[in-house]
Design a protein around this motif. Structure first.
Motif, short mmCIF file in Angstrom:
data_model
loop_
_atom_site.label_atom_id
_atom_site.label_comp_id
_atom_site.label_asym_id
_atom_site.label_seq_id
_atom_site.Cartn_x
_atom_site.Cartn_y
_atom_site.Cartn_z
N VAL A 81 0.83 -1.21 0.00
CA VAL A 81 0.00 0.00 0.00
C VAL A 81 0.87 1.26 0.00
CG1 VAL A 81 -1.80 1.22 1.30
CG2 VAL A 81 -1.78 -1.28 1.26
N VAL A 82 0.46 2.25 -0.81
CA VAL A 82 1.24 3.49 -0.93
C VAL A 82 0.66 4.60 -0.03
CG1 VAL A 82 2.18 3.12 -3.23
CG2 VAL A 82 -0.11 4.09 -2.99
N SER A 83 1.47 5.63 0.17
CA SER A 83 1.07 6.68 1.12
C SER A 83 -0.12 7.50 0.62
CB SER A 83 2.25 7.62 1.39
OG SER A 83 2.69 8.18 0.19
N SER A 84 -0.36 7.54 -0.71
CA SER A 84 -1.49 8.32 -1.22
C SER A 84 -2.83 7.59 -1.04
CB SER A 84 -1.27 8.64 -2.70
OG SER A 84 -1.01 7.45 -3.42
N ALA A 85 -2.80 6.40 -0.46
CA ALA A 85 -4.02 5.59 -0.36
C ALA A 85 -5.08 6.23 0.54
CB ALA A 85 -3.69 4.20 0.18
N ASN A 86 -4.65 6.83 1.62
CA ASN A 86 -5.63 7.31 2.61
C ASN A 86 -4.93 8.18 3.65
OD1 ASN A 86 -4.26 5.50 4.39
ND2 ASN A 86 -5.48 3.82 3.56
N THR A 87 -5.70 8.70 4.57
CA THR A 87 -5.12 9.39 5.73
C THR A 87 -5.37 8.51 6.95
OG1 THR A 87 -5.68 11.50 4.73
CG2 THR A 87 -5.19 11.53 7.09
N PRO A 88 -4.30 7.94 7.51
CA PRO A 88 -4.52 7.05 8.65
C PRO A 88 -5.23 7.78 9.80
CG PRO A 88 -2.27 6.89 7.84
CD PRO A 88 -2.89 8.06 7.14
N ARG A 89 -6.18 7.07 10.41
CA ARG A 89 -6.94 7.68 11.50
C ARG A 89 -6.05 7.83 12.74
NH1 ARG A 89 -11.34 3.15 11.76
NH2 ARG A 89 -10.81 3.18 9.56
N PRO A 90 -6.36 8.79 13.59
CA PRO A 90 -5.60 8.88 14.84
C PRO A 90 -6.02 7.78 15.81
CG PRO A 90 -7.32 10.55 14.76
CD PRO A 90 -7.38 9.82 13.45
N ALA A 91 -5.26 7.61 16.87
CA ALA A 91 -5.62 6.65 17.91
C ALA A 91 -6.93 7.10 18.54
CB ALA A 91 -4.53 6.62 18.96
N GLY A 92 -7.82 6.16 18.81
CA GLY A 92 -9.08 6.51 19.48
C GLY A 92 -8.83 6.67 20.97
N ALA A 93 -9.36 7.75 21.57
CA ALA A 93 -9.08 8.02 22.99
C ALA A 93 -9.54 6.88 23.89
CB ALA A 93 -9.75 9.33 23.40
N ARG A 94 -10.75 6.36 23.63
CA ARG A 94 -11.26 5.30 24.49
C ARG A 94 -10.43 4.02 24.32
NH1 ARG A 94 -17.48 4.54 24.06
NH2 ARG A 94 -17.41 6.67 24.76
N ARG A 95 -10.09 3.73 23.06
CA ARG A 95 -9.29 2.52 22.80
C ARG A 95 -7.91 2.68 23.44
NH1 ARG A 95 -11.27 -1.21 18.99
NH2 ARG A 95 -9.18 -2.10 18.92
N LEU A 96 -7.37 3.90 23.41
CA LEU A 96 -6.05 4.12 24.00
C LEU A 96 -6.08 3.79 25.50
CD1 LEU A 96 -3.72 7.04 23.14
CD2 LEU A 96 -3.94 6.33 25.49
N MET A 97 -7.12 4.29 26.18
CA MET A 97 -7.22 4.02 27.62
C MET A 97 -7.33 2.52 27.88
SD MET A 97 -6.79 6.87 28.76
CE MET A 97 -6.88 6.52 30.50
N GLN A 98 -8.03 1.82 26.97
CA GLN A 98 -8.23 0.38 27.16
C GLN A 98 -6.96 -0.41 26.83
OE1 GLN A 98 -11.47 -1.03 24.75
NE2 GLN A 98 -11.25 -3.15 25.45
N TYR A 99 -6.39 -0.15 25.64
CA TYR A 99 -5.33 -1.02 25.14
C TYR A 99 -3.92 -0.63 25.58
CZ TYR A 99 -8.85 -3.47 22.49
OH TYR A 99 -9.95 -4.22 22.16
N LYS A 100 -3.79 0.48 26.30
CA LYS A 100 -2.45 0.79 26.81
C LYS A 100 -2.03 -0.28 27.81
CE LYS A 100 -3.74 4.00 30.46
NZ LYS A 100 -3.76 5.36 30.94
N LYS A 101 -3.02 -1.06 28.27
CA LYS A 101 -2.70 -2.13 29.23
C LYS A 101 -2.35 -3.43 28.52
CE LYS A 101 -6.18 -0.11 32.23
NZ LYS A 101 -7.62 -0.02 31.96
N ALA A 102 -2.42 -3.45 27.17
CA ALA A 102 -2.10 -4.69 26.44
C ALA A 102 -0.61 -4.99 26.55
CB ALA A 102 -2.50 -4.54 24.98
N VAL A 103 -0.27 -6.23 26.85
CA VAL A 103 1.14 -6.59 27.07
C VAL A 103 1.50 -7.91 26.38
CG1 VAL A 103 1.53 -5.43 29.28
CG2 VAL A 103 0.49 -7.71 29.25
N THR A 104 2.79 -8.07 26.17
CA THR A 104 3.33 -9.37 25.75
C THR A 104 3.63 -10.17 27.02
OG1 THR A 104 5.61 -8.60 25.87
CG2 THR A 104 4.47 -8.30 23.75
N ARG A 105 3.92 -11.43 26.85
CA ARG A 105 4.27 -12.27 28.01
C ARG A 105 5.53 -11.71 28.69
NH1 ARG A 105 3.07 -17.57 29.06
NH2 ARG A 105 2.24 -17.78 26.96
N THR A 106 6.51 -11.30 27.87
CA THR A 106 7.77 -10.78 28.43
C THR A 106 7.51 -9.52 29.25
OG1 THR A 106 8.98 -11.71 26.58
CG2 THR A 106 10.10 -9.98 27.83
#
Ligand SMILES: Cc1cc2nc3c(=O)[nH]c(=O)nc-3n(C[C@H](O)[C@H](O)[C@H](O)COP(=O)(O)OP(=O)(O)OC[C@H]3O[C@@H](n4cnc5c(N)ncnc54)[C@H](O)[C@@H]3O)c2cc1C
Length: 299
Positions: A182-207
């Motif tokens: 995919v090339v850069s002219s395809a679209n404008t990537p959306r910003p991070a969603g505030a609610r999702r950020l609060m939720q998924y900042k807790k996502a972790v790997t096993r390490t």
């Protein structure tokens, strides 16, 4: 209909904001001196996958091969709307060229299974080869469309997309599963969603989970397992796959599997040569053509 998209994303040094110490004396990239960012065209690939999910249903899985620090771009993908994230990480993957990288990524796609569309950025801004996407498609034995700008229509078994070509675009239909770059002219990537950020900042790997419980004793193993179960059930678990997990042949990954060795990286500044004013007249053009002929520029 629902489509499962797998987006390969890479964490790269920010080569647009180079400081004086960006290169080491031996000519290699000083990654420590550069901020690590989400490879720009991978954001476009992710945006395309998220848009497909909204239009046709399905899910979006993101995967990167890199060190633990690369979990940052996976979390960012979750903030944007990805459903699942995979960190392909193992010291044995280190030093990979495009051949070894695409081999490892293709194994991750196979382990995930049932993927309808694999999306990559056209090119990573550090290695700059634009080879990884096409090589993954070859290794998976699926068709590929490169320089994709837009998906026009998708069905369960085929997809129609518009790609950039020299001087215009082409529209192609291809069977699924397939791979797009995919090339850069395809679209404008959306910003991070505030609610999702609060939720998924807790996502972790096993390490990361283990590191956050440093000093945990054997007796804590049960508590850690319970915490892992809780995180998994809430979608806060970043899968961590090693070379063994994806069944990699150790001779085909990392340094061992990489025929390309970067010996030196030079910053080349093209100095201006002779400057000449050509008048936009019949005589001016004729003298230019004569000169180019004499220099054998035209054969
Ligand atoms: C200065 C420099 C020069 C290099 N020259 C060469 C060379 O000449 N030949 C060579 O084989 N290697 C070279 N490498 C190594 C190369 O950068 C790595 O193999 C790299 O992991 C993949 O190649 P790329 O960055 O060019 O990716 P590209 O092919 O430009 O990446 C295209 C897309 O593939 C996906 N992708 C790429 N890497 C990953 C990843 N680790 N995880 C998930 N998705 C990914 C992304 O979607 C990305 O947008 C070089 C590295 C450096 C720093």
């Amino acid at each position: 209909m629902s489509l499962t998209s797998l987006v390969f994303i890479k964490q790269v040094p920010d080569t647009k904001n180079i400081t004086g110490e960006a290169m080491k004396p031996d000519g290699t990239v000083n990654r420590g001196a550069l901020a690590a960012i989400f490879n720009p065209e991978d954001l476009n690939a992710l945006e395309m996958a998220l848009d497909l999910k909204e239009r046709f249903g399905g899910k979006v899985v993101v995967c990167t091969m890199g060190p633990q620090a690369a979990a940052t771009v996976l979390r960012h993908s979750l903030y944007m709307g990805a459903d699942e994230a995979i960190l392909l990480t193992d010291r044995k993957f280190a030093g990979a060229d495009t051949l070894a990288t695409s081999y490892a990524l293709s194994l991750a796609a196979k382990k995930l299974g049932n993927v309808d569309l694999v999306l990559c950025g056209r090119q990573a801004i550090d290695g700059d080869t634009a080879q990884v996407g096409p090589q993954v498609a070859e290794k998976l034995g699926i068709p590929q469309l490169t320089y994709v700008e837009a998906v026009i229509f998708a069905e369960k078994t085929k997809i129609t997309a518009r790609s950039l070509i020299d001087g215009g675009y082409e529209i192609a239909e291809c069977p699924l599963p397939a791979l797009f770059t995919v090339v850069s002219s395809a679209n404008t990537p959306r910003p991070a969603g505030a609610r999702r950020l609060m939720q998924y900042k807790k996502a972790v790997t096993r390490t990361e989970l283990l590191a956050s419980h440093a000093g945990a004793t054997y007796e804590d193993a049960g508590a850690l397992a319970a915490e892992e179960k809780r995180l998994r059930s809430r979608g806060l678990w970043i899968h961590e796959w090693s070379a063994a997990d994806v069944g990699a042949d150790e001779g085909r990954i990392g340094f061992a599997g990489s025929p390309t060795k970067v010996k030196n990286v030079a910053s080349v500044v093209i100095a201006g040569a002779d400057y000449k004013d050509i008048l936009p007249t019949r005589e001016g053009i004729a003298s230019l053509v004569q000169e180019l002929n004499a220099d054998h520029v035209f054969v």
